[in-house]
Design an enzyme around this catalytic site. Structure first.
Site, PDB file in Angstrom:
ATOM      1  N   ARG A 106     -17.078  29.066  35.045  1.00  0.00           N
ATOM      2  CA  ARG A 106     -18.088  29.956  35.476  1.00  0.00           C
ATOM      3  C   ARG A 106     -17.309  30.147  37.466  1.00  0.00           C
ATOM      4  O   ARG A 106     -16.997  30.952  37.636  1.00  0.00           O
ATOM      5  CB  ARG A 106     -19.641  29.249  35.704  1.00  0.00           C
ATOM      6  CG  ARG A 106     -19.795  29.869  34.304  1.00  0.00           C
ATOM      7  CD  ARG A 106     -21.266  29.985  34.277  1.00  0.00           C
ATOM      8  NE  ARG A 106     -21.732  29.624  33.226  1.00  0.00           N
ATOM      9  CZ  ARG A 106     -23.045  28.993  32.829  1.00  0.00           C
ATOM     10  NH1 ARG A 106     -24.145  28.603  34.172  1.00  0.00           N
ATOM     11  NH2 ARG A 106     -23.750  29.513  31.288  1.00  0.00           N
TER      12      ARG A 106
ATOM     13  N   ASP B 256       4.841  14.447  56.730  1.00  0.00           N
ATOM     14  CA  ASP B 256       3.724  13.320  56.898  1.00  0.00           C
ATOM     15  C   ASP B 256       3.625  12.028  55.646  1.00  0.00           C
ATOM     16  O   ASP B 256       3.166  11.175  55.177  1.00  0.00           O
ATOM     17  CB  ASP B 256       2.658  14.128  57.026  1.00  0.00           C
ATOM     18  CG  ASP B 256       1.785  15.196  55.263  1.00  0.00           C
ATOM     19  OD1 ASP B 256       3.089  15.814  55.216  1.00  0.00           O
ATOM     20  OD2 ASP B 256       1.197  14.900  55.178  1.00  0.00           O
TER      21      ASP B 256
ATOM     22  N   THR C 271     -19.282  24.977  33.592  1.00  0.00           N
ATOM     23  CA  THR C 271     -19.971  25.234  34.981  1.00  0.00           C
ATOM     24  C   THR C 271     -18.779  25.488  35.888  1.00  0.00           C
ATOM     25  O   THR C 271     -18.262  26.310  37.057  1.00  0.00           O
ATOM     26  CB  THR C 271     -21.082  24.047  35.516  1.00  0.00           C
ATOM     27  OG1 THR C 271     -22.232  24.206  35.030  1.00  0.00           O
ATOM     28  CG2 THR C 271     -20.810  24.064  36.995  1.00  0.00           C
TER      29      THR C 271
ATOM     30  N   CYS D  41       1.874  20.351  46.079  1.00  0.00           N
ATOM     31  CA  CYS D  41       3.041  19.624  45.155  1.00  0.00           C
ATOM     32  C   CYS D  41       2.379  19.743  43.613  1.00  0.00           C
ATOM     33  O   CYS D  41       1.790  19.281  43.597  1.00  0.00           O
ATOM     34  CB  CYS D  41       3.702  18.863  45.913  1.00  0.00           C
ATOM     35  SG  CYS D  41       4.001  19.606  47.803  1.00  0.00           S
TER      36      CYS D  41
ATOM     37  N   ASN E 110       2.585  14.454  45.482  1.00  0.00           N
ATOM     38  CA  ASN E 110       1.255  15.759  45.956  1.00  0.00           C
ATOM     39  C   ASN E 110       0.806  15.174  47.373  1.00  0.00           C
ATOM     40  O   ASN E 110      -0.337  14.594  46.876  1.00  0.00           O
ATOM     41  CB  ASN E 110       0.982  15.938  44.785  1.00  0.00           C
ATOM     42  CG  ASN E 110       0.041  16.951  44.902  1.00  0.00           C
ATOM     43  OD1 ASN E 110      -0.125  18.091  45.790  1.00  0.00           O
ATOM     44  ND2 ASN E 110      -1.183  17.290  43.796  1.00  0.00           N
ATOM     45  N   GLY E 111       0.061  15.734  48.353  1.00  0.00           N
ATOM     46  CA  GLY E 111      -0.629  16.064  49.211  1.00  0.00           C
ATOM     47  C   GLY E 111      -0.598  16.136  50.472  1.00  0.00           C
ATOM     48  O   GLY E 111       0.178  16.194  50.682  1.00  0.00           O
ATOM     49  N   GLU E 112      -1.139  15.303  51.463  1.00  0.00           N
ATOM     50  CA  GLU E 112      -0.968  15.521  53.100  1.00  0.00           C
ATOM     51  C   GLU E 112      -1.600  14.472  52.931  1.00  0.00           C
ATOM     52  O   GLU E 112      -2.996  13.685  53.014  1.00  0.00           O
ATOM     53  CB  GLU E 112      -2.065  16.580  53.408  1.00  0.00           C
ATOM     54  CG  GLU E 112      -1.992  18.435  52.989  1.00  0.00           C
ATOM     55  CD  GLU E 112      -0.211  17.965  53.147  1.00  0.00           C
ATOM     56  OE1 GLU E 112       0.460  18.138  54.197  1.00  0.00           O
ATOM     57  OE2 GLU E 112       0.519  19.360  52.718  1.00  0.00           O
TER      58      GLU E 112
ATOM     59  N   LEU F  41     -12.190  28.802  53.456  1.00  0.00           N
ATOM     60  CA  LEU F  41     -12.786  30.042  52.324  1.00  0.00           C
ATOM     61  C   LEU F  41     -14.268  30.193  53.314  1.00  0.00           C
ATOM     62  O   LEU F  41     -14.453  28.764  53.235  1.00  0.00           O
ATOM     63  CB  LEU F  41     -13.093  28.975  50.975  1.00  0.00           C
ATOM     64  CG  LEU F  41     -11.666  29.245  49.937  1.00  0.00           C
ATOM     65  CD1 LEU F  41     -11.308  28.263  49.228  1.00  0.00           C
ATOM     66  CD2 LEU F  41     -10.260  30.598  50.077  1.00  0.00           C
TER      67      LEU F  41
ATOM     68  N   LEU G 194       5.635  22.633  47.828  1.00  0.00           N
ATOM     69  CA  LEU G 194       4.823  23.890  48.971  1.00  0.00           C
ATOM     70  C   LEU G 194       4.436  23.303  50.260  1.00  0.00           C
ATOM     71  O   LEU G 194       4.210  22.014  49.947  1.00  0.00           O
ATOM     72  CB  LEU G 194       3.255  23.790  48.463  1.00  0.00           C
ATOM     73  CG  LEU G 194       2.233  25.081  48.947  1.00  0.00           C
ATOM     74  CD1 LEU G 194       2.866  26.688  48.831  1.00  0.00           C
ATOM     75  CD2 LEU G 194       0.767  24.784  48.530  1.00  0.00           C
TER      76      LEU G 194
END
Length: 580
Positions: free
Chosen positions: A357, A98, A354, A2, A74-76, A234, A50
């Site tokens: 990229r 939560d 880094t 979020c 913002n989070g879980e 992922l 979200l």
């Protein structure tokens, strides 16, 4: 993920509210599902949502019964069911979110509330009765969070999920330190996260226990499957993401089997009243560490990206086939990545070589994933820092230096890999969860005698993690991964998507940055001078989006024990070394 914004002690909150909403709009990509705000006294909270848990009832800012407290998160919070069950004072929850547990935790423990949270989070809580605001960030900084001040509004303080929310209002901005909490009552920011491994000079001596290491990571993955929406993994084809995918697939298959059994037995829905205030009937883990979720997919979706014939994509396909996931392999062209660079830097809010990229392919992939309707993915960040997985760790002179470097890397994750994972995905309203950075897993893994992590002729990088999931000496156990994946050498993500990607970035930087420009860096850069044309190019693009003082929030990633100026893993001499 979020997006959250907090403005405290602004001169005229009602007049400032349109600006606060404009600030929040800058990070709406993080939370495209809904927008909310709260105003009281001279304080404004704004939230871009979200929805992953408490989808129907968890709109924010959340408030208590009489609305004297408001919370933007913002989070879980993975242990929210356990917190509900363990509260000393009864509390009636308004939602299934939560995150709502933070309010009663604050009522019971004050600024010690974050110590009781197990998850990834940034939050801003306003206590109207005390005209007090507190703000906190998770222990490692998995979620992005910033704090700012404006010289035109003395006494005011601002918070936001992203730099871009603050950059047009504040003239001083910092990355909010992970594991800390700010209290407007004292105007102090203090560290609440105090693990046993935090002091790098205290070299641990705990004997290695492969079983504990494996079971703790499995538990960590299980927690992070808490969701009411479609999720995936992922999958780069490297060790870290492959292990996470393997564990997630096992848990997904278990959930599917359990759900089918419940349907056959007619026990799919609980009978009688459910005590939601004590966590019953909600998604998440219970006090036996069993996962309850209202969603499972017929197949676990896995996602990879690379240039044509990229080494990681080939390995990812092999892992997906072995595990039985529904695999989606995205191929991108170099031109796609180059075209996205300015947008990537805008979303990342960094000019670190880094990070840019590696983030560009992840940024492109996240857009595809979100387009498929998936809202949450598991990712493998953190393992290289914990276990010394980067190839430059071959150069560690002794176990003390090795341990000190792992602690330093973990502490800086919020400026590097966590920043990449959080912002590359959040740019498209996708949430990334990172099991390796679980508090309990860190407590186990960071306390192992670092001699066990050292890289030798007979032990390649992350040997103990590989060995923990090697079931070759357990005849009845199902293997987690194919041997050639379990024992595959590290490819840094920006290398693994295809070596041509880094070469193209360097070649294009040559076209955009002249030798004369390198000799005459911008005066406002001070001592932070780019040492390559690629770094110079990224810094110029960063400056197009953000004022100079925003550079204070950026850290550049460089290898230790290496003479290489290029941070690519391929540049380290040990790459492609053959092990006996």
């Amino acid at each position: 993920m979020c997006g959250i914004v907090g403005c405290h002690h602004v001169p005229d909150a009602k007049a400032f509210k349109p600006t606060a909403l404009k600030m929040a709009k800058q990070c709406r990509h993080r939370g495209p599902d809904w927008s909310g705000s709260y105003l009281a006294n001279n304080t404004i909270l704004a939230h871009e949502r979200l929805s992953i848990v408490g989808v129907e009832s968890g709109a924010q800012p959340l408030t208590n019964k009489d609305e004297t407290m408001a919370l933007a998160v913002n989070g879980e919070i993975y242990n929210h069911r356990l917190i509900r069950k363990g509260l000393k004072t009864p509390y009636h929850f308004k939602t299934h979110s939560d995150c709502e547990v933070i309010i009663p935790l604050y009522m019971e423990y004050g600024i010690d509330a974050p110590k009781h949270l197990d998850g990834m989070f940034s939050f801003i809580l306003y206590d109207k009765a005390e005209d007090r605001i507190i703000a906190a960030r998770d222990p490692i900084g998995i979620t992005s969070f910033y704090q700012g001040w404006s010289s035109t509004m003395p006494g005011a303080v601002f918070f936001a999920s992203e730099l871009k929310c603050l950059s047009f209002v504040c003239d001083k901005i910092i990355a909010f330190p992970p594991g800390h909490i700010y209290d407007s009552k004292t105007e102090k920011t203090t560290r609440y996260f105090e693990p046993s491994w935090w002091d790098p000079t205290n070299v641990p001596t705990t004997p290695l226990d492969y079983k504990v290491l494996r079971e703790t990571l499995e538990k960590s993955v299980r927690k992070r499957l808490m969701a009411e929406v479609p999720y995936g993994v992922l999958l780069s084809g490297g060790l870290d993401s492959s292990l996470i995918a393997s564990i997630a697939q096992r848990e997904t298959l278990r959930l599917r089997t359990a759900s089918l059994a419940q349907l056959e037995n007619g026990t799919a829905s609980p009978k009688g009243p459910v005590d939601e205030d004590h966590g019953e009937g909600l998604v998440g883990i219970d006090d036996e560490n069993k996962l309850s979720t209202v969603t499972y997919l017929p197949q676990l979706n896995s996602f990879s990206i690379g240039l044509p014939n990229a080494p990681d994509s080939k390995a990812a396909g092999e892992v997906a086939k072995f595990l039985g996931t529904k695999h989606h392999d995205m191929t991108f062209e170099i031109e796609d990545g180059l075209n996205a660079l300015s947008d990537v830097i805008y979303h990342l809010e960094t000019y670190d070589v880094t990070t840019i990229r590696a983030s560009t392919p992840m940024f492109l992939l996240s857009r595809k994933i979100k387009a498929m309707g998936v809202k949450m993915v598991l990712s493998g960040e953190g393992s290289d820092e914990i276990f010394g997985g980067y190839l430059y760790f071959h150069g560690a002179p002794d176990k003390k230096a090795f341990h000190e470097e792992t602690v330093r890397r973990v502490k800086n994750l919020h400026l590097a890999d966590c920043l990449r994972a959080n912002k590359s995905t959040s740019a498209w309203g996708l949430e990334a969860r990172v099991p390796f950075l679980d508090k309990e897993f860190l407590e186990v893994a960071m306390n192992i005698d670092p001699q066990e992590k050292m890289i030798t002729k007979d032990r390649l990088e992350k040997y103990i993690l590989r060995k923990a999931f090697d079931t070759s000496d357990e005849p009845e156990a199902k293997p987690y991964l194919p041997d050639n994946i379990l024992w595959r050498q590290k490819e840094q993500f920006s290398d693994g998507v295809g070596y041509g990607w880094i070469d193209a970035l360097k070649d294009n930087a040559e076209l955009h940055v002249t030798d004369e420009m390198m000799k005459n860096p911008k005066p406002e850069w001070g001592s932070d001078i780019p040492d390559t044309k690629e770094a110079y190019w990224y810094r110029v693009m960063f400056d197009e989006h953000y004022p100079p003082y925003c550079a204070e929030t950026v850290m550049r990633w460089t290898p230790t024990w290496s003479k290489q100026t290029d941070p690519s893993g391929r540049a380290i001499e040990i790459h492609n070394q053959k092990y006996d």
